[in-house]
Structures are given as C-alpha cells and as structure tokens.
Write an enzyme that holds these catalytic residues in place. Sequence first.
Site: not given
Ligand code: IMP
Length: 202
Positions: A75, A159
Amino acid sequence: MSRRFDEKKLVVASHNKGKVKEIKELLEPFGVEVLSSEELNLSEPVEDGDTFIANAEIKAKSATDESGYVSLADDSGLVVPSLGGAPGIHSARYAYNPWKEERDFNYAMGKLNLEIGDRDRKAYFTCALSLAWPDGHVETFEGRVHGSLVWPTRGDKGFGYDPMFVADGYEETFGEMEPEAKHAISHRAVAFKKLIDACFRQ
Ligand code: IMP
C-alpha cells in the site's frame, strides 16, 4: 528476527498487472513462483485501515485466508505533513475527478498545489509491504523517499504524483527521471530491499 519465506509459491495480492509483473521479476532470482489474486479469482477486501501498514496487512491477510498461500501486498501513497498527512492513504481516491468521473492525476496535482498554497512543500512517498502466512504470522516493512512538491509539474514519465515530486538531493522530478533512476531510490525500492534482506536472502 524476521520469519524467512521458504515456500515455492507466493500470491501477490494485487489486481494491478504492472505491479504483479514487477514483483515477479524481483522474486525470480529466489526461485519463487508468483501467482496473482486475479489468476486465483480472489476478492478485493475493503481497505479500511488508518495507516498504509494496516491496509497492506488487510490485503495480504485476506489473500492468504482465501488462497491458503503466503501472500504479499503493498500500500503506498504521498504524504504532505503541512496538510496533516493528506492525501496519504487516500492518494488514489484524491485523484478522482468528479467532472470526468475517473481518476485524473493532473486534476489531483492541481488541487494539491492549491491546497498547499503558502504552506511548507515538503512531502514524502511511502510504501508498506506485508507478507502474511496462513498461520497468521505477518512481516511488514516500510520504505520512504523524502522530497518536496514543485509547481508547475514537470515530466511525463512515471505515474501518479511523479511530475510534482523532487526527491531531496535531486533536481529532476520523478516524472522527468529515467525509470531505473527512480526505481533505485523510490519508497517501493527501499521497502523491497528491507523485505528481501529480511525474508528472502540466504
Ligand atoms: P496503490 O498503493 O498502488 O493503490 O497507490 C496509491 C496511490 O499512491 C497511487 O494511485 C498514486 O496516486 C500514489 N503513488 C504511489 N506510489 C507512487 C509513485 O511512485 N509515484 C507517484 N504516485 C504514487
């Protein structure tokens, strides 16, 4: 002392194909066969924890309970201390654009920039990784990368919030850096290194 992983198979508790592929490649040298929650038709649990760690543990435990295999979940998100930690665990939801009715990071970065205004622009990305065993044992690791948020955004690599984030000691945003350069210092890389050192290396 962390518990070592000595099984043949591991479930990656994610329906994100990019994430599963990345983890597969990372674990290949350790002879681990990686299965995804999608392949096994596992459900997506409600992420109602108050922290990144709690949510990673919820996802890993749910995949383990349903599949019977040791499962790994992550997460992650962006934390701005001057905004009380926002968008934090809500980083993905924060990017929902109600007019477009979809996730839109240009919208999210614009909104975040307005909210910060004259406040301190320090921020960090964080990643929690949890490995859950069928007997209830869980190992969790957290990685962070500290930096600050710039405006206007720069770069189209990466991203999410990458085009707005400059890591301490660097000039380029994560959106301008080559992926290998970002992956060498990212919150995810730090968390993975801790996980590999504690649970996978001989
Ligand atoms: P998840 O844990 O993959 O659901 O990520 C949660 C959210 O955090 C993503 O949708 C991004 O908005 C943000 N996020 C997490 N890691 C990154 C990163 O390395 N770069 C940019 N945004 C990130």
